[in-house]
Design a protein around this motif. Sequence first.
Motif, short mmCIF file in Angstrom:
data_model
loop_
_atom_site.label_atom_id
_atom_site.label_comp_id
_atom_site.label_asym_id
_atom_site.label_seq_id
_atom_site.Cartn_x
_atom_site.Cartn_y
_atom_site.Cartn_z
N GLY A 1 -17.08 43.61 -86.01
CA GLY A 1 -18.12 42.58 -85.72
C GLY A 1 -17.66 41.28 -84.87
O GLY A 1 -17.72 40.72 -84.23
N ALA A 2 -17.08 41.32 -86.30
CA ALA A 2 -15.50 39.44 -85.13
C ALA A 2 -14.86 40.38 -84.36
O ALA A 2 -14.53 38.83 -82.85
CB ALA A 2 -14.45 39.42 -86.14
N LYS A 3 -14.68 41.59 -83.74
CA LYS A 3 -13.69 40.71 -82.17
C LYS A 3 -14.94 41.90 -81.04
O LYS A 3 -14.83 40.71 -80.09
CB LYS A 3 -13.25 42.68 -82.71
N LYS B 1 -14.60 28.50 -83.27
CA LYS B 1 -14.21 28.88 -81.89
C LYS B 1 -13.26 30.31 -81.46
O LYS B 1 -12.91 30.72 -79.85
CB LYS B 1 -12.90 27.55 -81.62
N ASP B 2 -12.69 31.03 -82.59
CA ASP B 2 -12.08 32.26 -82.19
C ASP B 2 -13.01 33.22 -83.85
O ASP B 2 -12.32 32.81 -85.09
CB ASP B 2 -10.54 32.06 -82.22
N ALA C 1 -17.93 36.56 -76.53
CA ALA C 1 -17.72 34.73 -76.71
C ALA C 1 -16.53 34.65 -74.85
O ALA C 1 -17.28 34.30 -74.00
CB ALA C 1 -17.13 34.18 -76.83
N ARG C 2 -15.49 35.66 -74.76
CA ARG C 2 -15.11 34.98 -73.88
C ARG C 2 -15.51 35.35 -72.21
O ARG C 2 -15.32 35.31 -71.08
CB ARG C 2 -13.42 36.57 -73.76
N ASP C 3 -16.42 36.92 -72.73
CA ASP C 3 -17.14 37.68 -71.10
C ASP C 3 -18.23 35.99 -70.87
O ASP C 3 -18.19 36.00 -69.98
CB ASP C 3 -18.08 38.43 -71.56
N ASP C 4 -18.43 35.44 -71.88
CA ASP C 4 -19.63 34.33 -71.42
C ASP C 4 -19.12 32.81 -70.72
O ASP C 4 -19.45 32.43 -69.77
CB ASP C 4 -19.97 34.12 -73.07
#
Length: 112
Positions: free
Chosen positions: A91-93, A75-76, A99-102
Amino acid sequence: MSGTSSAGTSGVYEAGDQRNVKQSDIQHAERYNEGQRNSHINNDSKDQRSIANKLAAEERRAEPGDDAETAMAKKDPTLPAKMHGNEPSRGAKIDAELARDDEERLRQKGKA
Protein backbone atom coordinates in the motif's frame (compact mmCIF):
# COMPACT_ATOMS: atom_id res chain seq x y z
CA MET A 1 -9.89 -23.91 64.86
CA SER A 2 -8.63 -20.41 65.47
CA GLY A 3 -6.08 -20.75 62.65
CA THR A 4 -8.71 -21.44 59.95
CA SER A 5 -10.35 -18.01 59.96
CA SER A 6 -10.01 -16.09 56.70
CA ALA A 7 -9.70 -12.84 58.65
CA GLY A 8 -7.03 -14.14 60.98
CA THR A 9 -6.53 -13.30 64.60
CA SER A 10 -5.35 -10.05 66.11
CA GLY A 11 -1.86 -11.53 66.42
CA VAL A 12 -1.61 -11.86 62.62
CA TYR A 13 -1.58 -8.12 62.00
CA GLU A 14 1.65 -6.22 62.32
CA ALA A 15 1.83 -2.91 64.15
CA GLY A 16 1.56 -0.68 61.06
CA ASP A 17 -0.99 -2.62 59.07
CA GLN A 18 -4.13 -1.28 60.73
CA ARG A 19 -3.04 2.25 61.55
CA ASN A 20 -4.40 5.39 59.95
CA VAL A 21 -2.10 8.21 58.87
CA LYS A 22 -2.31 11.37 60.97
CA GLN A 23 -4.08 14.33 59.35
CA SER A 24 -1.10 16.56 60.14
CA ASP A 25 1.16 14.23 58.14
CA ILE A 26 -1.25 14.33 55.19
CA GLN A 27 -1.48 18.13 55.20
CA HIS A 28 2.30 18.65 55.31
CA ALA A 29 3.23 15.84 52.94
CA GLU A 30 4.99 16.72 49.72
CA ARG A 31 2.47 16.34 46.91
CA TYR A 32 3.07 14.65 43.59
CA ASN A 33 3.22 16.70 40.42
CA GLU A 34 -0.43 17.19 39.70
CA GLY A 35 -1.87 17.38 36.22
CA GLN A 36 0.95 15.67 34.41
CA ARG A 37 0.84 15.66 30.62
CA ASN A 38 -0.64 12.54 28.98
CA SER A 39 -2.08 11.31 32.28
CA HIS A 40 -5.45 10.87 30.56
CA ILE A 41 -6.09 8.86 27.42
CA ASN A 42 -8.52 10.75 25.22
CA ASN A 43 -10.41 7.74 23.92
CA ASP A 44 -10.56 5.86 27.26
CA SER A 45 -14.21 5.04 27.98
CA LYS A 46 -13.53 4.64 31.72
CA ASP A 47 -11.83 8.01 32.11
CA GLN A 48 -13.94 9.99 34.57
CA ARG A 49 -13.33 13.45 33.15
CA SER A 50 -16.38 15.56 32.47
CA ILE A 51 -17.59 16.11 28.93
CA ALA A 52 -16.53 19.76 29.14
CA ASN A 53 -12.99 18.73 30.11
CA LYS A 54 -12.85 16.22 27.26
CA LEU A 55 -13.99 18.87 24.78
CA ALA A 56 -11.43 21.35 26.10
CA ALA A 57 -8.69 18.73 25.76
CA GLU A 58 -9.69 18.08 22.16
CA GLU A 59 -9.54 21.79 21.38
CA ARG A 60 -6.07 22.11 22.91
CA ARG A 61 -4.76 18.94 21.29
CA ALA A 62 -2.07 19.52 18.72
CA GLU A 63 -2.28 18.33 15.14
CA PRO A 64 -1.80 14.53 15.16
CA GLY A 65 0.97 14.65 12.55
CA ASP A 66 3.39 16.81 14.51
CA ASP A 67 6.13 14.23 14.95
CA ALA A 68 8.97 13.95 12.46
CA GLU A 69 8.14 10.45 11.26
CA THR A 70 4.58 11.41 10.31
CA ALA A 71 5.83 14.50 8.48
CA MET A 72 8.27 12.35 6.49
CA ALA A 73 5.53 9.81 5.75
CA LYS A 74 3.47 12.58 4.17
CA LYS A 75 6.36 13.34 1.81
CA ASP A 76 7.25 9.71 1.04
CA PRO A 77 4.96 6.91 2.30
CA THR A 78 7.72 4.32 2.01
CA LEU A 79 10.21 6.25 4.15
CA PRO A 80 9.12 5.12 7.67
CA ALA A 81 9.50 1.45 6.75
CA LYS A 82 12.89 2.11 5.15
CA MET A 83 14.03 4.03 8.25
CA HIS A 84 13.23 1.01 10.41
CA GLY A 85 15.03 -1.36 8.06
CA ASN A 86 11.91 -2.97 6.64
CA GLU A 87 10.55 -3.32 3.16
CA PRO A 88 7.67 -0.86 2.56
CA SER A 89 4.21 -2.37 2.35
CA ARG A 90 2.43 -2.77 -0.95
CA GLY A 91 0.00 0.00 0.00
CA ALA A 92 2.85 2.39 0.78
CA LYS A 93 4.46 1.63 -2.56
CA ILE A 94 1.16 2.29 -4.35
CA ASP A 95 0.69 5.54 -2.42
CA ALA A 96 4.18 6.69 -3.42
CA GLU A 97 3.49 5.84 -7.06
CA LEU A 98 0.16 7.70 -7.01
CA ALA A 99 1.81 10.75 -5.44
CA ARG A 100 4.47 10.77 -8.17
CA ASP A 101 1.77 10.50 -10.84
CA ASP A 102 -0.16 13.39 -9.29
CA GLU A 103 2.96 15.58 -9.18
CA GLU A 104 3.72 14.76 -12.81
CA ARG A 105 0.17 15.65 -13.89
CA LEU A 106 0.33 18.93 -12.00
CA ARG A 107 3.63 19.80 -13.69
CA GLN A 108 2.15 19.00 -17.11
CA LYS A 109 -0.93 21.14 -16.42
CA GLY A 110 1.28 23.97 -15.19
CA LYS A 111 3.28 23.96 -18.42
CA ALA A 112 0.24 23.73 -20.68
